[in-house]
Design a protein around this motif. Structure first.
Motif: not given
Length: 143
Positions: A67-68, A71, A75, A77, A133-136
């Motif tokens: 995920c990191d 982001a 990206s 997503t 959702q990347c960045g969350q």
């Protein structure tokens, strides 16, 4: 159905920075493999932790790392597919911030993944498509 990921897939992922490996000492005990399904569209293709090393947070650490990475790569997503009814799959990803994507709203790239899985014998009714959702912010605790 027994499947294995071929050597070339792993070699390409290593070269392109899309493979992460969890180690116990010098021994690999888990990995996460991302497949790019389009420009800027990462898909968590496979994650695996050797069962004797399960329930120790390695899977969580691998997913958080991916995920990191997604982001940081810009990206929007990160997607994945998983078994709907296996108790440690869909709920695990949901605790990490992934949400289910209705089949009726799938992008062509994700629809192609579901179709390919069906071709391999995986009933789409048993599968779930999920997106992060990347960045969350990632949840602090998953247990």
């Amino acid at each position: 159905m027994a499947e294995t990921t071929d050597h070339d897939t792993f070699a390409d992922a290593v070269r392109e920075g899309r493979l992460w490996v969890a180690l116990s000492g010098n021994r690999p005990v888990g990995f996460a493999l991302v497949k790019m399904i389009g420009s800027g569209l990462p898909h968590l293709e496979e994650i695996d932790v050797d069962p004797p090393h399960g329930r120790r947070g390695l899977g969580t650490a691998l997913v958080r790392t991916v995920c990191d990475w997604a982001a940081a790569s810009g990206s929007a997503t990160l997607t994945l597919t998983t078994f709907r009814a296996v108790p440690w799959n869909l709920p695990f990803y949901a605790r990490l911030g992934f949400v289910e994507v209705p089949f009726s709203t799938l992008s062509p790239e994700l629809a192609a993944i579901v179709a390919e899985e069906a071709h391999r014998g995986l009933d789409p009714a048993t599968r779930a498509v999920m997106a992060y959702q990347c960045g969350q912010p990632l949840p602090v605790s998953t247990r």
